[in-house]
Write an enzyme that holds these catalytic residues in place. Sequence first.
Site, short mmCIF file in Angstrom:
data_model
loop_
_atom_site.label_atom_id
_atom_site.label_comp_id
_atom_site.label_asym_id
_atom_site.label_seq_id
_atom_site.Cartn_x
_atom_site.Cartn_y
_atom_site.Cartn_z
N ASP A 1 -9.12 66.27 -31.95
CA ASP A 1 -10.08 65.58 -31.10
C ASP A 1 -11.11 66.59 -30.59
OD1 ASP A 1 -8.49 62.82 -30.63
OD2 ASP A 1 -7.10 64.51 -30.62
N ASP B 1 0.25 59.62 -28.94
CA ASP B 1 0.54 60.90 -29.57
C ASP B 1 -0.63 61.88 -29.44
OD1 ASP B 1 -0.94 59.28 -31.27
OD2 ASP B 1 0.48 59.38 -32.94
N ASN C 1 -7.70 59.26 -27.86
CA ASN C 1 -7.13 58.31 -28.81
C ASN C 1 -5.92 57.69 -28.14
OD1 ASN C 1 -5.44 57.16 -30.82
ND2 ASN C 1 -6.47 58.32 -32.41
N ASP D 1 -11.83 61.30 -32.19
CA ASP D 1 -10.77 61.77 -33.07
C ASP D 1 -11.40 61.97 -34.45
OD1 ASP D 1 -8.62 62.20 -34.70
OD2 ASP D 1 -7.52 60.39 -34.13
#
Length: 258
Positions: A218, A247, A7, A147
Amino acid sequence: MRIATFNVNGINGRLPVLLRWLAETAPDVVCLQELKAPQDKFPQKAITDAGYGAIWQGQSRWNGVAILARGRVPIETRRGLPGDATDDQSRYIEAAIDGVLVAGLYLPNGNPRPGPRFAYKMAWMARLQAHAATLMASGAPVVIAGDFNVMPTEADVYKPERWLDDALFAPEVRAAFDVLIGQGWTDAIRHLHPDATIYTFWDYFRNAYGRNAGLRLDHLLLSPALLPRLKSAGVDREVRGWDKASDHAPAWITLRKR
Protein backbone atom coordinates in the site's frame (compact mmCIF):
# COMPACT_ATOMS: atom_id res chain seq x y z
CA MET A 1 -3.85 17.29 6.36
CA ARG A 2 -3.69 13.55 7.02
CA ILE A 3 -4.34 11.30 4.00
CA ALA A 4 -4.58 7.55 4.45
CA THR A 5 -5.15 4.43 2.39
CA PHE A 6 -6.73 1.29 3.82
CA ASN A 7 -7.62 -2.00 2.14
CA VAL A 8 -10.53 -2.95 4.40
CA ASN A 9 -11.04 -6.43 2.90
CA GLY A 10 -14.84 -6.21 3.11
CA ILE A 11 -16.28 -2.96 4.39
CA ASN A 12 -19.46 -4.33 5.94
CA GLY A 13 -17.87 -7.31 7.66
CA ARG A 14 -15.07 -5.13 9.06
CA LEU A 15 -17.05 -1.94 9.63
CA PRO A 16 -16.36 -1.91 13.41
CA VAL A 17 -12.62 -1.96 12.68
CA LEU A 18 -12.92 0.89 10.19
CA LEU A 19 -15.08 3.01 12.49
CA ARG A 20 -12.77 2.45 15.46
CA TRP A 21 -9.75 3.45 13.40
CA LEU A 22 -11.50 6.57 12.08
CA ALA A 23 -12.47 7.57 15.62
CA GLU A 24 -8.99 7.01 17.03
CA THR A 25 -6.90 8.62 14.27
CA ALA A 26 -9.29 11.13 12.60
CA PRO A 27 -7.69 11.15 9.13
CA ASP A 28 -8.85 13.97 6.89
CA VAL A 29 -8.99 11.82 3.75
CA VAL A 30 -9.17 8.05 3.36
CA CYS A 31 -8.91 5.92 0.24
CA LEU A 32 -10.53 2.52 0.76
CA GLN A 33 -10.10 -0.63 -1.29
CA GLU A 34 -11.75 -4.04 -1.49
CA LEU A 35 -15.17 -2.87 -0.37
CA LYS A 36 -16.54 -6.21 -1.58
CA ALA A 37 -20.03 -4.72 -1.61
CA PRO A 38 -22.41 -3.65 -4.38
CA GLN A 39 -23.10 0.05 -4.80
CA ASP A 40 -26.31 0.03 -2.74
CA LYS A 41 -24.73 -1.87 0.17
CA PHE A 42 -22.11 0.73 1.04
CA PRO A 43 -22.65 1.69 4.73
CA GLN A 44 -23.19 5.36 4.00
CA LYS A 45 -25.16 6.13 7.18
CA ALA A 46 -22.47 4.69 9.45
CA ILE A 47 -19.77 6.61 7.58
CA THR A 48 -21.82 9.82 7.74
CA ASP A 49 -22.46 9.33 11.46
CA ALA A 50 -18.69 9.00 11.90
CA GLY A 51 -18.31 12.47 10.41
CA TYR A 52 -17.26 11.63 6.86
CA GLY A 53 -18.61 12.33 3.42
CA ALA A 54 -17.98 9.65 0.84
CA ILE A 55 -17.95 8.73 -2.81
CA TRP A 56 -17.64 5.08 -3.81
CA GLN A 57 -17.80 2.60 -6.63
CA GLY A 58 -19.01 -0.75 -5.38
CA GLN A 59 -18.89 -4.18 -6.94
CA SER A 60 -20.57 -7.35 -5.77
CA ARG A 61 -18.22 -9.74 -3.94
CA TRP A 62 -14.95 -8.29 -5.27
CA ASN A 63 -13.00 -5.05 -5.67
CA GLY A 64 -14.69 -1.72 -4.87
CA VAL A 65 -13.05 1.62 -4.00
CA ALA A 66 -14.10 4.69 -2.03
CA ILE A 67 -12.81 8.06 -0.89
CA LEU A 68 -13.86 9.51 2.47
CA ALA A 69 -13.35 13.12 3.61
CA ARG A 70 -13.81 14.32 7.17
CA GLY A 71 -16.50 16.95 7.44
CA ARG A 72 -17.15 17.28 3.71
CA VAL A 73 -18.11 15.36 0.60
CA PRO A 74 -15.28 14.74 -1.88
CA ILE A 75 -15.79 16.39 -5.25
CA GLU A 76 -15.61 13.48 -7.68
CA THR A 77 -13.46 14.09 -10.76
CA ARG A 78 -13.18 10.59 -12.22
CA ARG A 79 -14.68 7.14 -11.77
CA GLY A 80 -12.76 4.36 -13.46
CA LEU A 81 -9.32 4.43 -15.03
CA PRO A 82 -9.38 5.70 -18.64
CA GLY A 83 -8.08 3.68 -21.56
CA ASP A 84 -10.42 0.67 -21.75
CA ALA A 85 -14.16 1.23 -22.06
CA THR A 86 -14.78 -2.52 -21.60
CA ASP A 87 -13.18 -2.70 -18.16
CA ASP A 88 -16.01 -2.93 -15.62
CA GLN A 89 -13.93 -3.69 -12.52
CA SER A 90 -14.24 -1.14 -9.70
CA ARG A 91 -10.63 -0.20 -9.12
CA TYR A 92 -10.15 3.57 -9.52
CA ILE A 93 -11.81 6.69 -8.17
CA GLU A 94 -10.62 10.30 -8.02
CA ALA A 95 -11.72 13.44 -6.18
CA ALA A 96 -10.73 16.98 -5.29
CA ILE A 97 -10.50 17.66 -1.55
CA ASP A 98 -9.27 20.90 -0.01
CA GLY A 99 -7.08 21.81 -2.97
CA VAL A 100 -5.57 18.34 -3.42
CA LEU A 101 -6.49 15.86 -6.14
CA VAL A 102 -6.75 12.43 -4.53
CA ALA A 103 -6.66 9.30 -6.69
CA GLY A 104 -7.61 6.05 -4.97
CA LEU A 105 -6.80 2.75 -6.62
CA TYR A 106 -6.89 -1.00 -6.17
CA LEU A 107 -4.40 -2.40 -8.65
CA PRO A 108 -5.03 -5.97 -9.86
CA ASN A 109 -3.28 -8.83 -8.06
CA GLY A 110 -2.29 -10.57 -11.29
CA ASN A 111 -1.82 -14.12 -10.10
CA PRO A 112 -1.35 -16.67 -11.48
CA ARG A 113 1.57 -15.58 -13.61
CA PRO A 114 1.64 -16.05 -16.56
CA GLY A 115 -1.99 -15.99 -17.58
CA PRO A 116 -4.91 -13.68 -18.39
CA ARG A 117 -4.98 -12.16 -14.90
CA PHE A 118 -1.34 -11.20 -15.16
CA ALA A 119 -1.91 -9.76 -18.64
CA TYR A 120 -4.79 -7.70 -17.23
CA LYS A 121 -2.56 -6.42 -14.44
CA MET A 122 0.14 -5.30 -16.87
CA ALA A 123 -2.42 -3.64 -19.16
CA TRP A 124 -3.98 -1.88 -16.16
CA MET A 125 -0.58 -0.61 -15.07
CA ALA A 126 0.07 0.72 -18.56
CA ARG A 127 -3.23 2.62 -18.39
CA LEU A 128 -2.27 3.92 -14.95
CA GLN A 129 1.06 5.14 -16.29
CA ALA A 130 -0.70 7.04 -19.08
CA HIS A 131 -3.22 8.67 -16.75
CA ALA A 132 -0.58 9.43 -14.13
CA ALA A 133 1.48 11.18 -16.80
CA THR A 134 -1.53 13.37 -17.58
CA LEU A 135 -1.95 14.20 -13.89
CA MET A 136 1.76 14.96 -13.61
CA ALA A 137 1.66 17.24 -16.65
CA SER A 138 -1.17 19.24 -15.07
CA GLY A 139 1.16 20.46 -12.35
CA ALA A 140 -1.61 19.98 -9.79
CA PRO A 141 -1.01 18.78 -6.22
CA VAL A 142 -1.87 15.08 -6.53
CA VAL A 143 -1.61 12.01 -4.34
CA ILE A 144 -2.16 8.55 -5.80
CA ALA A 145 -2.99 6.26 -2.90
CA GLY A 146 -4.08 2.67 -2.60
CA ASP A 147 -3.27 -1.00 -2.68
CA PHE A 148 -0.86 -1.25 -5.61
CA ASN A 149 -0.29 -5.02 -5.19
CA VAL A 150 3.39 -4.31 -5.83
CA MET A 151 6.42 -4.68 -3.59
CA PRO A 152 8.78 -2.21 -5.25
CA THR A 153 12.06 -3.54 -3.83
CA GLU A 154 13.47 -6.41 -1.81
CA ALA A 155 13.27 -4.17 1.26
CA ASP A 156 9.47 -4.26 0.93
CA VAL A 157 9.00 -8.01 1.33
CA TYR A 158 9.84 -10.59 3.97
CA LYS A 159 12.11 -13.23 2.42
CA PRO A 160 12.02 -11.87 -1.15
CA GLU A 161 13.53 -15.06 -2.57
CA ARG A 162 10.18 -16.77 -1.99
CA TRP A 163 8.32 -14.25 -4.15
CA LEU A 164 10.37 -14.14 -7.33
CA ASP A 165 7.68 -15.81 -9.46
CA ASP A 166 4.70 -14.06 -7.87
CA ALA A 167 2.79 -11.35 -9.75
CA LEU A 168 3.25 -8.97 -6.78
CA PHE A 169 7.03 -9.07 -7.13
CA ALA A 170 7.60 -9.99 -10.78
CA PRO A 171 10.35 -8.04 -12.56
CA GLU A 172 7.85 -6.68 -15.10
CA VAL A 173 5.59 -5.39 -12.33
CA ARG A 174 8.38 -3.72 -10.41
CA ALA A 175 9.64 -2.19 -13.65
CA ALA A 176 6.17 -0.79 -14.36
CA PHE A 177 6.11 0.73 -10.87
CA ASP A 178 9.53 2.24 -11.56
CA VAL A 179 8.10 3.86 -14.70
CA LEU A 180 5.59 5.66 -12.47
CA ILE A 181 8.31 6.84 -10.13
CA GLY A 182 10.33 7.94 -13.14
CA GLN A 183 7.53 10.31 -14.14
CA GLY A 184 8.36 12.35 -11.03
CA TRP A 185 6.17 10.74 -8.36
CA THR A 186 7.58 10.26 -4.86
CA ASP A 187 6.91 7.15 -2.77
CA ALA A 188 6.17 9.11 0.41
CA ILE A 189 6.77 6.39 3.00
CA ARG A 190 10.06 5.24 1.49
CA HIS A 191 11.14 8.86 0.96
CA LEU A 192 10.92 9.55 4.71
CA HIS A 193 11.97 6.07 5.87
CA PRO A 194 14.54 4.91 3.30
CA ASP A 195 16.08 2.11 5.38
CA ALA A 196 13.23 1.01 7.65
CA THR A 197 11.49 -2.34 7.55
CA ILE A 198 7.90 -1.29 6.88
CA TYR A 199 5.04 -3.57 5.86
CA THR A 200 1.35 -2.90 5.25
CA PHE A 201 0.08 -6.47 4.72
CA TRP A 202 0.38 -9.66 6.74
CA ASP A 203 -1.29 -12.90 5.67
CA TYR A 204 -3.78 -14.57 7.99
CA PHE A 205 -1.79 -17.80 7.89
CA ARG A 206 1.36 -19.04 9.67
CA ASN A 207 1.26 -16.25 12.28
CA ALA A 208 2.54 -13.82 9.68
CA TYR A 209 1.62 -10.75 11.73
CA GLY A 210 3.20 -12.10 14.90
CA ARG A 211 6.41 -12.93 13.03
CA ASN A 212 6.28 -9.65 11.08
CA ALA A 213 6.45 -11.66 7.87
CA GLY A 214 4.82 -8.94 5.80
CA LEU A 215 4.69 -7.11 2.50
CA ARG A 216 4.55 -3.40 1.67
CA LEU A 217 1.75 -3.26 -0.89
CA ASP A 218 0.00 0.00 0.00
CA HIS A 219 1.61 3.21 -1.23
CA LEU A 220 1.05 6.94 -1.41
CA LEU A 221 2.69 8.65 -4.38
CA LEU A 222 3.07 12.43 -4.35
CA SER A 223 3.37 14.84 -7.25
CA PRO A 224 6.20 17.42 -7.09
CA ALA A 225 3.72 20.11 -6.03
CA LEU A 226 2.98 18.16 -2.82
CA LEU A 227 6.45 16.93 -1.92
CA PRO A 228 7.52 20.14 -0.13
CA ARG A 229 4.45 19.80 2.10
CA LEU A 230 5.23 16.24 3.20
CA LYS A 231 5.64 16.25 6.97
CA SER A 232 5.37 12.62 8.07
CA ALA A 233 4.36 9.17 6.85
CA GLY A 234 3.79 5.79 8.38
CA VAL A 235 1.63 2.72 8.90
CA ASP A 236 -0.89 2.12 11.69
CA ARG A 237 0.50 -1.36 12.17
CA GLU A 238 -1.42 -2.10 15.37
CA VAL A 239 -4.74 -2.07 13.49
CA ARG A 240 -3.74 -5.38 11.86
CA GLY A 241 -3.72 -6.91 15.35
CA TRP A 242 -7.28 -5.90 16.23
CA ASP A 243 -10.07 -8.46 16.43
CA LYS A 244 -11.49 -9.39 13.00
CA ALA A 245 -9.02 -7.06 11.29
CA SER A 246 -8.24 -6.76 7.61
CA ASP A 247 -5.01 -8.39 6.44
CA HIS A 248 -3.85 -4.84 5.57
CA ALA A 249 -3.04 -1.97 7.92
CA PRO A 250 -3.71 1.69 7.06
CA ALA A 251 -0.81 3.65 5.56
CA TRP A 252 -0.81 7.43 5.80
CA ILE A 253 0.91 10.75 5.24
CA THR A 254 0.53 14.16 6.80
CA LEU A 255 0.92 17.34 4.75
CA ARG A 256 1.77 20.81 6.01
CA LYS A 257 -0.70 23.57 5.31
CA ARG A 258 -0.17 25.53 2.14
